[in-house]
Design an enzyme around this catalytic site. Structure first.
Site, PDB file in Angstrom:
ATOM      1  N   HIS A  49       4.912   0.234  -0.329  1.00 53.79           N
ATOM      2  CA  HIS A  49       5.695  -0.739   0.439  1.00 53.79           C
ATOM      3  C   HIS A  49       4.728  -1.831   0.897  1.00 53.79           C
ATOM      4  O   HIS A  49       3.513  -1.677   0.800  1.00 53.79           O
ATOM      5  CB  HIS A  49       6.370  -0.078   1.647  1.00 53.79           C
ATOM      6  CG  HIS A  49       5.391   0.490   2.626  1.00 53.79           C
ATOM      7  ND1 HIS A  49       4.753   1.691   2.431  1.00 53.79           N
ATOM      8  CD2 HIS A  49       4.912  -0.001   3.798  1.00 53.79           C
ATOM      9  CE1 HIS A  49       3.941   1.937   3.445  1.00 53.79           C
ATOM     10  NE2 HIS A  49       4.015   0.923   4.287  1.00 53.79           N
TER      11      HIS A  49
ATOM     12  N   ASP B  30      -5.024 -10.593  -0.876  1.00 46.88           N
ATOM     13  CA  ASP B  30      -3.689 -11.191  -0.846  1.00 46.88           C
ATOM     14  C   ASP B  30      -2.921 -10.904  -2.141  1.00 46.88           C
ATOM     15  O   ASP B  30      -3.449 -11.021  -3.251  1.00 46.88           O
ATOM     16  CB  ASP B  30      -3.808 -12.704  -0.643  1.00 46.88           C
ATOM     17  CG  ASP B  30      -2.473 -13.340  -0.301  1.00 46.88           C
ATOM     18  OD1 ASP B  30      -1.667 -12.702   0.403  1.00 46.88           O
ATOM     19  OD2 ASP B  30      -2.232 -14.490  -0.736  1.00 46.88           O
ATOM     20  N   HIS B  31      -1.638 -10.517  -1.971  1.00 45.92           N
ATOM     21  CA  HIS B  31      -0.743 -10.209  -3.091  1.00 45.92           C
ATOM     22  C   HIS B  31      -1.339  -9.139  -4.013  1.00 45.92           C
ATOM     23  O   HIS B  31      -1.355  -9.283  -5.244  1.00 45.92           O
ATOM     24  CB  HIS B  31      -0.386 -11.478  -3.867  1.00 45.92           C
ATOM     25  CG  HIS B  31       0.606 -12.340  -3.144  1.00 45.92           C
ATOM     26  ND1 HIS B  31       0.248 -13.133  -2.079  1.00 45.92           N
ATOM     27  CD2 HIS B  31       1.942 -12.497  -3.314  1.00 45.92           C
ATOM     28  CE1 HIS B  31       1.316 -13.771  -1.632  1.00 45.92           C
ATOM     29  NE2 HIS B  31       2.363 -13.387  -2.345  1.00 45.92           N
TER      30      HIS B  31
ATOM     31  N   GLU C 244      -0.417  -5.089  11.470  1.00 43.71           N
ATOM     32  CA  GLU C 244       0.340  -4.680  10.291  1.00 43.71           C
ATOM     33  C   GLU C 244       1.803  -5.098  10.411  1.00 43.71           C
ATOM     34  O   GLU C 244       2.447  -5.481   9.437  1.00 43.71           O
ATOM     35  CB  GLU C 244       0.236  -3.168  10.116  1.00 43.71           C
ATOM     36  CG  GLU C 244       0.893  -2.636   8.869  1.00 43.71           C
ATOM     37  CD  GLU C 244       0.668  -1.144   8.704  1.00 43.71           C
ATOM     38  OE1 GLU C 244      -0.290  -0.765   8.017  1.00 43.71           O
ATOM     39  OE2 GLU C 244       1.449  -0.366   9.288  1.00 43.71           O
TER      40      GLU C 244
ATOM     41  N   HIS D 140       3.445  -5.360   3.505  1.00 48.39           N
ATOM     42  CA  HIS D 140       3.355  -5.972   4.829  1.00 48.39           C
ATOM     43  C   HIS D 140       2.825  -7.395   4.711  1.00 48.39           C
ATOM     44  O   HIS D 140       2.058  -7.719   3.799  1.00 48.39           O
ATOM     45  CB  HIS D 140       2.384  -5.197   5.739  1.00 48.39           C
ATOM     46  CG  HIS D 140       2.784  -3.793   6.015  1.00 48.39           C
ATOM     47  ND1 HIS D 140       3.796  -3.454   6.893  1.00 48.39           N
ATOM     48  CD2 HIS D 140       2.302  -2.613   5.536  1.00 48.39           C
ATOM     49  CE1 HIS D 140       3.915  -2.134   6.945  1.00 48.39           C
ATOM     50  NE2 HIS D 140       3.025  -1.604   6.126  1.00 48.39           N
TER      51      HIS D 140
ATOM     52  N   CYS E 212       6.033   6.275   4.309  1.00 52.68           N
ATOM     53  CA  CYS E 212       4.886   5.526   3.768  1.00 52.68           C
ATOM     54  C   CYS E 212       4.229   6.240   2.592  1.00 52.68           C
ATOM     55  O   CYS E 212       3.382   5.663   1.913  1.00 52.68           O
ATOM     56  CB  CYS E 212       3.849   5.274   4.857  1.00 52.68           C
ATOM     57  SG  CYS E 212       4.459   4.238   6.203  1.00 52.68           S
TER      58      CYS E 212
ATOM     59  N   HIS F  39       0.849  -1.197   0.000  1.00 52.07           N
ATOM     60  CA  HIS F  39       0.000   0.000   0.000  1.00 52.07           C
ATOM     61  C   HIS F  39       0.881   1.242   0.000  1.00 52.07           C
ATOM     62  O   HIS F  39       2.074   1.193   0.263  1.00 52.07           O
ATOM     63  CB  HIS F  39      -0.968  -0.008   1.195  1.00 52.07           C
ATOM     64  CG  HIS F  39      -0.315   0.128   2.542  1.00 52.07           C
ATOM     65  ND1 HIS F  39      -1.019   0.416   3.683  1.00 52.07           N
ATOM     66  CD2 HIS F  39       0.983  -0.005   2.947  1.00 52.07           C
ATOM     67  CE1 HIS F  39      -0.213   0.465   4.723  1.00 52.07           C
ATOM     68  NE2 HIS F  39       1.006   0.210   4.305  1.00 52.07           N
TER      69      HIS F  39
END
Length: 290
Positions: A173, A213-214, A260, A175, A167, A148
């Site tokens: 970046h 996801d991904h 996170e 998580h 950020c 994100h």
């Protein structure tokens, strides 16, 4: 001054989900692989929470006494047992995680000032029970990996950097998000379940894990096109996505916790904070309200 103390214990036991009054096909439909004979086992971890005033020695209770009570009433009877036969309560109502927690409360309540029983079947599945008749709480944990960027589209890069720091960098970046979803409901007096565990897991996978996801959340999840995907906003969106599917499986969504990183997490409740069990029992979670 009131203080809550916690005592940890553990036991290893096996159980089987099987209702002799219904057919094999119906048992398989309800319980899947958990119907297998002669059962399957877990290393259960138990947390007993007790509330009281400090005595002249600075204790709510003598923890040595607590240890012996838990061993006498619970672990010595359940350790290396087949739960379906260990206690007669489990012959009437199957020994699911939530029902085991309920029965442990019933057996310890005459001896200890309980405020919560928390039972882990394994690190990704646990139940909480607070003494409210058949009402219990069940938590599943899972994870997804996503990227994100924290930036408001109406602000300049410099302004976003001032607010969000690194950020706000343009390429984002990632998580490895850890997600905990808690439901509440009444334990079925025969199956021992708040809701079908397979359906519960499927709701989380379908509504959250698969679409998140991904991904690069800002671009791949439509909701975040105009909403900054902070951990708080992600948790709120997950809550909103899950409320109806959880209702459809016969339970109520209680809490969403999103971790996170080891340093950052948030929790979103689906009740008013003053109704939260955790607040009532003198704990202090981080609450995020939409």
């Amino acid at each position: 001054m009131k203080c809550t103390i916690n005592r940890r214990a553990q036991f290893s036991a096996s159980h089987r989900y099987w209702l002799p009054e219904v057919s094999e096909a119906e048992n398989l439909s309800r319980f899947g692989a958990c119907t297998g004979f002669p059962g399957h086992g877990h290393n259960y971890v138990l947390f007993v929470s007790m509330l009281g005033d400090l005595d002249e020695y600075g204790m709510v209770l003598n923890l040595s006494d607590v240890k012996h009570i838990i061993k006498r009433e619970i672990t010595s009877q359940l350790d290396f047992s087949y739960l379906n036969d260990a206690w007669e309560e489990f012959q009437q109502t199957l020994p699911t995680t939530e029902n085991i927690a309920r029965v442990i409360w019933q057996r310890l309540a005459p001896h200890l000032p309980l405020v919560r029983i928390q039972l882990f079947e394994h690190p990704e599945l646990w139940a909480d029970y607070y003494g409210d008749d058949m009402q219990a709480y069940l938590t599943l944990s899972t994870h997804f990996s996503a990227a994100h960027r924290l930036a408001r589209p109406d602000l300049s890069f410099e302004e976003n950097s001032e607010i969000y720091g690194k950020c706000a960098r343009p390429n984002g970046h990632g998580h490895n998000y850890h997600l905990e979803v808690t439901i509440k409901g009444d334990i079925d007096p025969r199956t021992g379940m708040i809701a079908d565990l397979v359906d519960f897991q499927a709701a989380i996978n379908t509504c959250v894990v698969e679409p998140f996801d991904h991904t690069f959340l800002n671009k791949d999840v439509a909701y975040f096109a105009n909403v900054v995907p902070t951990a708080e906003n992600i948790a709120i969106h997950i809550r909103d996505l899950l409320q109806d599917p959880i209702r459809q499986i016969g339970a109520q969504l209680y809490k969403v916790k999103l971790i996170e990183s080891p340093n950052n997490s948030c929790e979103v409740y689906c009740v008013e904070p003053q109704e939260s069990r955790l607040l009532l029992h003198n704990q202090a979670p981080v609450l995020v309200q939409a």
